[in-house]
Design a protein around this motif. Structure first.
Motif, PDB file in Angstrom:
ATOM      1  N   VAL A  65       0.803  -1.228   0.000  1.00  0.00           N
ATOM      2  CA  VAL A  65       0.000   0.000   0.000  1.00  0.00           C
ATOM      3  C   VAL A  65       0.835   1.276   0.000  1.00  0.00           C
ATOM      4  N   ILE A  66       2.145   1.179  -0.046  1.00  0.00           N
ATOM      5  CA  ILE A  66       2.978   2.378   0.039  1.00  0.00           C
ATOM      6  C   ILE A  66       3.212   2.946  -1.355  1.00  0.00           C
ATOM      7  N   ARG A  67       2.807   4.183  -1.553  1.00  0.00           N
ATOM      8  CA  ARG A  67       2.982   4.847  -2.838  1.00  0.00           C
ATOM      9  C   ARG A  67       4.442   5.243  -3.042  1.00  0.00           C
ATOM     10  N   PHE A  68       4.822   5.383  -4.306  1.00  0.00           N
ATOM     11  CA  PHE A  68       6.189   5.771  -4.634  1.00  0.00           C
ATOM     12  C   PHE A  68       6.585   7.067  -3.929  1.00  0.00           C
ATOM     13  N   GLU A  69       5.677   8.047  -3.902  1.00  0.00           N
ATOM     14  CA  GLU A  69       6.008   9.344  -3.309  1.00  0.00           C
ATOM     15  C   GLU A  69       6.111   9.297  -1.789  1.00  0.00           C
ATOM     16  N   ASP A  70       5.712   8.163  -1.189  1.00  0.00           N
ATOM     17  CA  ASP A  70       5.807   8.011   0.262  1.00  0.00           C
ATOM     18  C   ASP A  70       6.979   7.132   0.688  1.00  0.00           C
ATOM     19  N   GLN A  71       7.899   6.866  -0.225  1.00  0.00           N
ATOM     20  CA  GLN A  71       8.953   5.894   0.090  1.00  0.00           C
ATOM     21  C   GLN A  71       9.867   6.340   1.226  1.00  0.00           C
ATOM     22  N   PHE A  72       9.953   7.661   1.483  1.00  0.00           N
ATOM     23  CA  PHE A  72      10.821   8.108   2.578  1.00  0.00           C
ATOM     24  C   PHE A  72      10.295   7.649   3.935  1.00  0.00           C
ATOM     25  N   LYS A  73       9.020   7.292   4.002  1.00  0.00           N
ATOM     26  CA  LYS A  73       8.486   6.749   5.252  1.00  0.00           C
ATOM     27  C   LYS A  73       9.235   5.480   5.656  1.00  0.00           C
ATOM     28  N   ILE A  74       9.619   4.694   4.664  1.00  0.00           N
ATOM     29  CA  ILE A  74      10.365   3.462   4.959  1.00  0.00           C
ATOM     30  C   ILE A  74      11.709   3.810   5.583  1.00  0.00           C
ATOM     31  N   ILE A 114      18.745   1.420   1.511  1.00  0.00           N
ATOM     32  CA  ILE A 114      17.455   0.825   1.164  1.00  0.00           C
ATOM     33  C   ILE A 114      17.280   0.849  -0.351  1.00  0.00           C
ATOM     34  N   GLU A 115      16.986  -0.304  -0.929  1.00  0.00           N
ATOM     35  CA  GLU A 115      16.755  -0.421  -2.361  1.00  0.00           C
ATOM     36  C   GLU A 115      15.326  -0.917  -2.578  1.00  0.00           C
ATOM     37  N   ASN A 116      14.521  -0.091  -3.259  1.00  0.00           N
ATOM     38  CA  ASN A 116      13.103  -0.388  -3.441  1.00  0.00           C
ATOM     39  C   ASN A 116      12.818  -0.974  -4.823  1.00  0.00           C
ATOM     40  N   VAL A 117      11.856  -1.892  -4.865  1.00  0.00           N
ATOM     41  CA  VAL A 117      11.313  -2.391  -6.123  1.00  0.00           C
ATOM     42  C   VAL A 117       9.970  -1.704  -6.329  1.00  0.00           C
ATOM     43  N   ILE A 118       9.845  -0.967  -7.439  1.00  0.00           N
ATOM     44  CA  ILE A 118       8.671  -0.133  -7.677  1.00  0.00           C
ATOM     45  C   ILE A 118       7.898  -0.677  -8.872  1.00  0.00           C
ATOM     46  N   LYS A 119       6.602  -0.877  -8.670  1.00  0.00           N
ATOM     47  CA  LYS A 119       5.713  -1.306  -9.758  1.00  0.00           C
ATOM     48  C   LYS A 119       4.408  -0.529  -9.673  1.00  0.00           C
ATOM     49  N   GLN A 120       4.008   0.047 -10.808  1.00  0.00           N
ATOM     50  CA  GLN A 120       2.746   0.782 -10.907  1.00  0.00           C
ATOM     51  C   GLN A 120       2.631   1.843  -9.814  1.00  0.00           C
ATOM     52  N   ASN A 121       3.715   2.599  -9.642  1.00  0.00           N
ATOM     53  CA  ASN A 121       3.770   3.736  -8.718  1.00  0.00           C
ATOM     54  C   ASN A 121       3.602   3.330  -7.252  1.00  0.00           C
ATOM     55  N   ARG A 122       3.884   2.073  -6.951  1.00  0.00           N
ATOM     56  CA  ARG A 122       3.849   1.626  -5.566  1.00  0.00           C
ATOM     57  C   ARG A 122       5.125   0.854  -5.236  1.00  0.00           C
ATOM     58  N   ILE A 123       5.492   0.904  -3.945  1.00  0.00           N
ATOM     59  CA  ILE A 123       6.643   0.142  -3.490  1.00  0.00           C
ATOM     60  C   ILE A 123       6.200  -1.302  -3.294  1.00  0.00           C
ATOM     61  N   GLU A 124       6.693  -2.183  -4.146  1.00  0.00           N
ATOM     62  CA  GLU A 124       6.322  -3.596  -4.025  1.00  0.00           C
ATOM     63  C   GLU A 124       7.110  -4.282  -2.919  1.00  0.00           C
ATOM     64  N   VAL A 176       4.153   2.214   9.442  1.00  0.00           N
ATOM     65  CA  VAL A 176       4.220   2.744   8.082  1.00  0.00           C
ATOM     66  C   VAL A 176       3.057   2.226   7.250  1.00  0.00           C
ATOM     67  N   GLU A 177       2.794   0.940   7.345  1.00  0.00           N
ATOM     68  CA  GLU A 177       1.732   0.330   6.542  1.00  0.00           C
ATOM     69  C   GLU A 177       0.346   0.768   6.991  1.00  0.00           C
ATOM     70  N   LYS A 178       0.246   1.248   8.222  1.00  0.00           N
ATOM     71  CA  LYS A 178      -1.039   1.750   8.724  1.00  0.00           C
ATOM     72  C   LYS A 178      -1.212   3.242   8.442  1.00  0.00           C
ATOM     73  N   GLU A 179      -0.297   3.819   7.656  1.00  0.00           N
ATOM     74  CA  GLU A 179      -0.379   5.229   7.276  1.00  0.00           C
ATOM     75  C   GLU A 179      -0.322   6.156   8.490  1.00  0.00           C
ATOM     76  N   SER A 180       0.491   5.799   9.472  1.00  0.00           N
ATOM     77  CA  SER A 180       0.633   6.653  10.642  1.00  0.00           C
ATOM     78  C   SER A 180       1.311   7.964  10.253  1.00  0.00           C
ATOM     79  N   SER A 181       0.739   9.076  10.697  1.00  0.00           N
ATOM     80  CA  SER A 181       1.311  10.390  10.378  1.00  0.00           C
ATOM     81  C   SER A 181       2.313  10.841  11.429  1.00  0.00           C
TER      82      SER A 181
END
Length: 241
Positions: A65-74, A114-124, A176-181
């Motif tokens: 559920v993590i969008r590409f633009e939110d990858q810094f949360k990781i 951290i190395e991310n795999v990105i598919k369809q604008n989401r962090i897979e 992170v996966e619960k979209e905690s702000s």
């Protein structure tokens, strides 16, 4: 949690990435080695580590559920996981030097790649590489590096340290996966030299500024002359300390 122990490898990140290309890898599969011969840090830097003295490992994490633009949360979650794990080990004066170096006082004890795999604008999925200086006490030509043993005088069991870190990673990534702000606010509370006048280096030369925090995309926010707030990415700025 599956833990793969290697006597030696060039890079735990590379080993885990190649493994994930060959076969399905379970969530939180971890590769740890006694001797990493070609460890890498941010911006292509190398990571020095004496065999059997430090913790060099990589963790595979699947996301949905993590969008590409939110990858810094990781990155923020992993930084906080390591800080909280080290707090459990009573390491003093911990901070996060943007984006994800972990310091005790002004000495670097841990680096993250951290190395991310990105598919369809989401962090897979992500491969999270961690290099933690534990029992090594000498670092050639690295005056800003230190290790847990040098700081506390304690000789640590590497397997115990690994388990504490993995437990904290599980906890922080769940937020992170619960979209905690709240994660950004907590991360910024540990930010090295936040709200302190500092000197920075960029292509045009040195300049002074005050770190104010980070953007949602992970850019460093710095107040420069005339109370102007500018943002910088890792490739364009270096904090001198």
């Amino acid at each position: 949690m599956r833990i793969i122990k290697l006597n030696a490898t060039d890079s735990t990140n590379r080993f885990l990435r190649n493994l994930s290309l060959e076969t399905p890898v379970k969530d939180f599969t971890t590769v740890v080695t006694s001797d990493q011969t070609q460890g890498r840090g941010q911006m292509g830097t190398s990571w020095q580590s004496q065999p059997s003295q430090n913790l060099t490992c990589s963790v595979y994490k699947q996301f949905g559920v993590i969008r590409f633009e939110d990858q810094f949360k990781i990155s923020m979650a992993i930084s906080l996981a390591i800080v909280k794990a080290l707090e459990r080990l009573n390491i003093p004066k911990l901070s996060i030097k943007w984006p994800n170096d972990i310091l005790s006082a002004n000495k670097k004890v841990c680096g993250v790649l951290i190395e991310n795999v990105i598919k369809q604008n989401r962090i897979e999925s992500s491969i999270i590489g961690i290099g933690l200086n534990v029992n090594q006490v000498k670092f050639d030509n690295l005056p800003q590096a230190s290790a847990l043993k040098s700081i506390t005088g304690v000789h640590y069991n590497l397997e115990e340290v690994l388990q504490i870190i993995l437990d904290q990673i599980k906890t922080e990534l769940a937020f992170v996966e619960k979209e905690s702000s709240a994660i950004k606010e907590i991360y910024e509370s540990y930010l090295f030299r936040k709200e302190k006048p500092s000197t920075f280096e960029k292509a045009e030369g040195l300049f002074s500024g005050i770190i104010k925090g980070v953007s949602n995309e992970g850019l460093l926010k710095v107040m420069v002359e005339d109370q102007i707030l500018e943002t910088f990415d890792l490739k364009t700025i270096k904090l001198l300390y």
